[in-house]
Scaffold this motif. Structure first.
Motif, PDB file in Angstrom:
ATOM      1  N   ASN A 148     -46.444 123.059  -9.502  1.00  0.00           N
ATOM      2  CA  ASN A 148     -45.574 123.759 -10.465  1.00  0.00           C
ATOM      3  C   ASN A 148     -44.753 124.841  -9.753  1.00  0.00           C
ATOM      4  N   SER A 163     -53.265 120.498 -10.577  1.00  0.00           N
ATOM      5  CA  SER A 163     -54.423 121.038 -11.310  1.00  0.00           C
ATOM      6  C   SER A 163     -55.642 120.139 -11.117  1.00  0.00           C
ATOM      7  N   HIS A 229     -50.935 128.708 -21.353  1.00  0.00           N
ATOM      8  CA  HIS A 229     -52.402 128.729 -21.185  1.00  0.00           C
ATOM      9  C   HIS A 229     -52.990 130.131 -21.181  1.00  0.00           C
ATOM     10  N   GLU A 254     -55.328 126.278 -15.865  1.00  0.00           N
ATOM     11  CA  GLU A 254     -54.370 127.383 -15.939  1.00  0.00           C
ATOM     12  C   GLU A 254     -54.820 128.426 -16.956  1.00  0.00           C
ATOM     13  N   SER A 268     -57.390 118.671 -15.007  1.00  0.00           N
ATOM     14  CA  SER A 268     -55.967 118.406 -15.219  1.00  0.00           C
ATOM     15  C   SER A 268     -55.797 117.726 -16.576  1.00  0.00           C
ATOM     16  N   THR A 269     -54.556 117.575 -17.003  1.00  0.00           N
ATOM     17  CA  THR A 269     -54.352 116.953 -18.317  1.00  0.00           C
ATOM     18  C   THR A 269     -54.948 115.541 -18.336  1.00  0.00           C
TER      19      THR A 269
HETATM   20  P1  13P Z   1     -51.141 118.659 -15.149  1.00  0.00           P
HETATM   21  O1  13P Z   1     -50.814 118.314 -13.766  1.00  0.00           O
HETATM   22  O2  13P Z   1     -52.616 118.909 -15.370  1.00  0.00           O
HETATM   23  O3  13P Z   1     -50.624 117.634 -16.102  1.00  0.00           O
HETATM   24  O4  13P Z   1     -50.498 120.066 -15.496  1.00  0.00           O
HETATM   25  C1  13P Z   1     -49.144 120.302 -15.515  1.00  0.00           C
HETATM   26  C2  13P Z   1     -48.827 121.481 -16.311  1.00  0.00           C
HETATM   27  O5  13P Z   1     -47.706 121.940 -16.315  1.00  0.00           O
HETATM   28  C3  13P Z   1     -49.883 122.110 -17.061  1.00  0.00           C
HETATM   29  O6  13P Z   1     -49.397 123.171 -17.790  1.00  0.00           O
END
Ligand code: 13P
Ligand code: SF4
Length: 356
Positions: A148, A163, A229, A254, A268-269
């Motif tokens: 990010n 993440s 977050h 986050e 992660s998501t």
């Molecule tokens: P992920 O890589 O977990 O999808 O996260 C990206 C993100 O911007 C989380 O706020």
């Protein structure tokens, strides 16, 4: 992950509508499904005509998420997919740093983002000069940069991480013999990674002098935060547990260390989605961006998602189906990066992809 609806042969408008209704009834109002199905039909036809691939981050709104991306996923999955695609055009339904990453991995392809202003508070929280100042204060300490970030920050870094693999990347550096790692720009992700690895977290000190570091392993962070977050609190978790004693609390890293500390699982998501799919719990409380809760609910109608809050990422929210169609029609907005910047920013991404 290949997406269910868009991965198929080009569907007729009626078939598109029917499949979207099956997935989204109860989540998206029927009248909206009708409008979105027409857009999806046009987007998918144009996508095939132009040999384009659409990548959709897990935070896309449910109608878009379930109808037009060929692949959906977290930042790591989508980076991997973008590195392997043979499409001529990549339309990135996500935020700017994600589209930039796709461009860095595919310098010769056209990479489009449907909304130019789809930023990110983490990416905006650090610039290349900040990284250079840190490197002056902590010479010879390797820099791990969260994905990010923008390309100029990546270009100053040794490794990228997402993440889903922050701890693995830092551990890799420890195994190479480094005692200290600079980890940018998300303070909470850095703190959570330090506690996962059982090492100390240090705030950065930039007073113009070279800093002395302890003999023990440690992570030096930065001060940016995700504006979504950081809104989750320990009180949210305790209130939910009072009402639903068997709830599984799952949080994105986050979130603050206090929130992560009171959660049952962090990831992660994609890892959060996998948790809901693979782990049986009475209810799930998802502490991340709220559209993802809708997307999980659409995929898992049998699972009981506790809907406690609705924090939408304002930048992800800028990516609409209307703008995705306009992106394909007008070949806009093209991600353009200087070739030398691409070369420098690619190294840390390649290193990450090779170890995770
Ligand atoms: P992920 O890589 O977990 O999808 O996260 C990206 C993100 O911007 C989380 O706020
Ligand atoms: Fe950035 Fe936070 Fe939005 Fe993710 S949710 S894109 S980290 S502002």
């Amino acid at each position: 992950m290949p997406n269910s609806l868009a991965g198929q042969e080009i569907l007729s408008l009626d078939e598109t509508l029917q499949l979207m209704r099956e997935k989204l009834s109860g989540i998206v109002p029927d009248v909206e499904i009708g409008i979105k199905a027409e857009l999806a039909f046009k987007i998918n036809r144009l996508k095939a005509e132009k040999n384009a691939v659409i990548l959709g981050h897990n935070y896309m709104e449910p109608a878009l998420f379930h109808s037009v991306p060929d692949y959906v996923g977290d930042s790591l999955e989508l980076s991997r997919v973008s590195a392997e695609t043979d499409a001529d055009i990549i339309v990135f339904c996500g935020v700017q740093f994600m589209a930039e990453t796709a461009k860095i991995l595919n310098p010769d392809k056209t990479v489009l983002i449907p909304a130019e202003k789809a930023g990110c508070s983490l990416a905006a929280g650090i610039c290349a000069e900040d990284v250079r100042a840190l490197k002056r204060a902590y010479p010879d300490v390797p820099v791990v940069t969260y994905i990010n970030t923008y390309a100029d920050v990546k270009a100053e870094s040794d490794y990228c991480c997402t993440s889903g693999n922050g701890a693995a990347v830092v551990q890799h550096l420890f195994e190479l013999g480094h005692q200290h790692v600079i980890f940018l720009p998300d303070e909470f992700l850095a703190r959570n990674t330090a506690s996962e690895l059982g090492v100390e977290y240090l705030d950065p000190i930039l007073d113009g002098s070279t800093q002395t570091l302890p003999n023990e392993k440690c992570i030096i962070g930065w001060n940016a935060r995700c504006e979504v977050h950081e809104l989750f609190t320990v009180k949210d978790i305790r209130d939910a547990r009072k009402q639903f004693p068997e709830v599984a609390v799952i949080a994105h890293p986050e979130c603050s260390p206090e929130v992560v500390g009171e959660s049952d699982f962090t990831g992660s998501t994609k890892q959060l989605i996998d948790y809901v799919q693979n782990v049986d719990a009475k209810q799930y409380l998802l502490l991340t961006e709220c559209s993802m809760g809708d997307n999980i609910a659409a995929e898992n109608p049998d699972k009981d998602m506790v809907r406690l809050c609705s924090f939408r990422c304002p930048y992800m929210n800028l990516i609409t189906m209307e703008d995705t169609l306009a992106a394909l029609e007008g070949i806009q907005y093209e991600v353009e990066l200087d070739s030398e910047l691409i070369r420098r920013a690619r190294t840390p991404i390649d290193r990450m992809l090779s170890i995770s």
